[in-house]
Design a protein around this motif. Structure first.
Motif, PDB file in Angstrom:
ATOM      1  N   SER A  75       0.800  -1.225   0.000  1.00 30.73           N
ATOM      2  CA  SER A  75       0.000   0.000   0.000  1.00 30.73           C
ATOM      3  C   SER A  75       0.833   1.275   0.000  1.00 30.73           C
ATOM      4  CB  SER A  75      -0.900   0.023   1.248  1.00 30.73           C
ATOM      5  OG  SER A  75      -1.550  -1.200   1.443  1.00 30.73           O
ATOM      6  N   ILE A  78      -5.671   1.936  -1.749  1.00 32.41           N
ATOM      7  CA  ILE A  78      -5.685   1.301  -3.066  1.00 32.41           C
ATOM      8  C   ILE A  78      -6.535   0.039  -2.927  1.00 32.41           C
ATOM      9  CG2 ILE A  78      -3.459   0.165  -2.545  1.00 32.41           C
ATOM     10  CD1 ILE A  78      -2.946   0.041  -5.554  1.00 32.41           C
ATOM     11  N   ALA A  91       0.352   4.279  -2.303  1.00 31.02           N
ATOM     12  CA  ALA A  91      -0.994   4.856  -2.316  1.00 31.02           C
ATOM     13  C   ALA A  91      -1.290   5.706  -1.082  1.00 31.02           C
ATOM     14  CB  ALA A  91      -2.036   3.741  -2.429  1.00 31.02           C
TER      15      ALA A  91
END
Length: 396
Positions: free
Chosen positions: A291, A370, A294
């Motif tokens: 992640s 995300i 993001a």
């Protein structure tokens, strides 16, 4: 944008705050169902609750059979005891499993159907629950302040995440002295669970200013105290910081939602009976690595609060330091990966598709910075299965 922020009517905290039960209980009923487990009975905590209720003139009945992760079977059994004894108040004392079970009993005592009917808000509770006083004995789930219960459907091996305002307890009593009985492995698992709550609340698509403040405070307290509480279970200062942090994290995530870690964690618990905190910890570093791009600014802010930015300048470097520290923390707390836990690789592969489907169906992955596809979740499960947390396992 308008944000709602919901918490219990009253929250008591501080050493010795269990004593407030005797003044709170009479406000809500005349006979209490105590929901707990055998360990709490053996430790004498149930007797202390019974004594405080008696002191307040409140009769009580006991359901103390919640000895694993909460299930629909426990809910049905607890409901039977409540109805047989005409209880009009519930007092839950124990870990998150006891409190989650008590929440489900409280709402299903006055609402129709099966608890699973209310999963993912497919059906709304129309009646106000039996009043619930929640008393945690671990610093982890934050269930004492949340609008969430997670109940396993024993027929389909699905952990049902149910989130509605009616599930918030009327009163939370957070007495760190009650957590002194938690052994090191429970302290580690529940503490990482609370850390997951705080991190996911902070990066959630549904975050808000109030949840940000609580989440960051919880993260700082946990990272600075979990090692102390793990190494010395009698360190009451560390225990108190962890109890407050778990509650803060609970208030943060119940108003901001959890994300991908929790969505992927529940199927592991349902299929392989891994305790919730452990399954979260198994996934946390892998999911945060995935992640990172993001939620770079958010992870960097976490790193700066934790002073991981010394000697580095870019958000990328600070965020990377946060992920590495999460790996090291799991190693220091002896968190196993799924392979080390003993999950059979062949059976794991056979249920990956179902696990990914169930994770998406829970709704939590949709809150993530995300949103992964089904295939990406399968790949993340495979990576986490045998991930090595830092290098500490080989050094220990």
């Amino acid at each position: 944008m308008t944000n709602a922020f919901r918490v219990p009517q009253v929250i008591y905290s501080g050493r010795g705050s269990l004593q407030t039960l005797s003044c709170e209980a009479p406000r809500f009923g005349t006979k209490a169902l105590i929901v707990s487990d055998q360990i709490m009975s053996e430790l004498g905590y149930v007797r202390r609750v019974e004594a405080l209720l008696t002191q307040a003139g409140i009769a009580s009945a006991l359901y103390a059979e919640v000895n694993t992760e909460p299930t629909d079977t426990y809910v049905a059994q607890g409901l039977y005891v409540l109805n047989e004894n005409n209880c009009d108040l519930i007092v839950a004392i124990g870990g998150g499993s006891c409190i989650d079970t008590a929440k489900a009993i409280a709402v299903m005592a006055v609402n129709d159907g099966y608890i699973g009917d209310y999963m993912a808000s497919r059906k709304s509770f129309t009646e106000q629950p039996i009043p619930l006083i929640a008393i945690p004995t671990t610093a982890g789930t934050g269930s004492e302040v949340t609008s969430v219960t997670v109940i396993t459907n024993t027929k389909d091996d699905i952990k049902m995440m149910i989130r509605q305002p009616e599930l918030i307890p009327a009163v939370a009593i957070v007495d760190a002295e009650l957590t002194l009985s938690s052994p090191p492995h429970v302290t580690a698992a529940t503490g990482i669970d609370a850390l997951c709550h705080a991190i996911e609340a902070y990066i959630s698509r549904h975050r808000q200013p109030l949840t940000d403040v609580l989440a960051l405070s919880a993260i700082e307290k946990i990272v600075n105290n979990i090692g102390k509480a793990y190494a010395d279970g009698e360190d009451l200062d560390a225990r108190e910081e962890m109890s407050i942090a778990a509650m803060q994290a609970g208030m943060a995530f119940t108003n901001a939602s959890v994300c991908l870690v929790h969505g992927m964690s529940r199927p592991i618990g349902a299929m392989f009976h891994v305790p919730h905190g452990v399954s979260n910890a198994m996934l946390l570093p892998t999911v945060m690595e995935y992640s990172k791009a993001a939620c770079l600014e958010r992870l960097a802010e976490i790193g700066r609060v934790l002073h991981f930015h010394e000697g580095v300048s870019s958000d990328e470097q600070v965020a990377d330091a946060v992920v590495r520290q999460l790996e090291q923390l799991c190693a220091d707390l002896a968190i196993p990966n799924m392979q080390q836990w003993g999950i059979d690789r062949e059976r794991f592969e056979a249920v990956l598709d179902k696990m990914a489907t169930d994770a998406i169906a829970s709704g939590s992955p949709a809150n993530h910075p995300i949103v992964p596809s089904h295939d990406e979740i399968v790949r993340l499960y495979r990576k986490a299965y045998s991930v090595a947390f830092a290098a500490a396992h080989s050094r220990s």
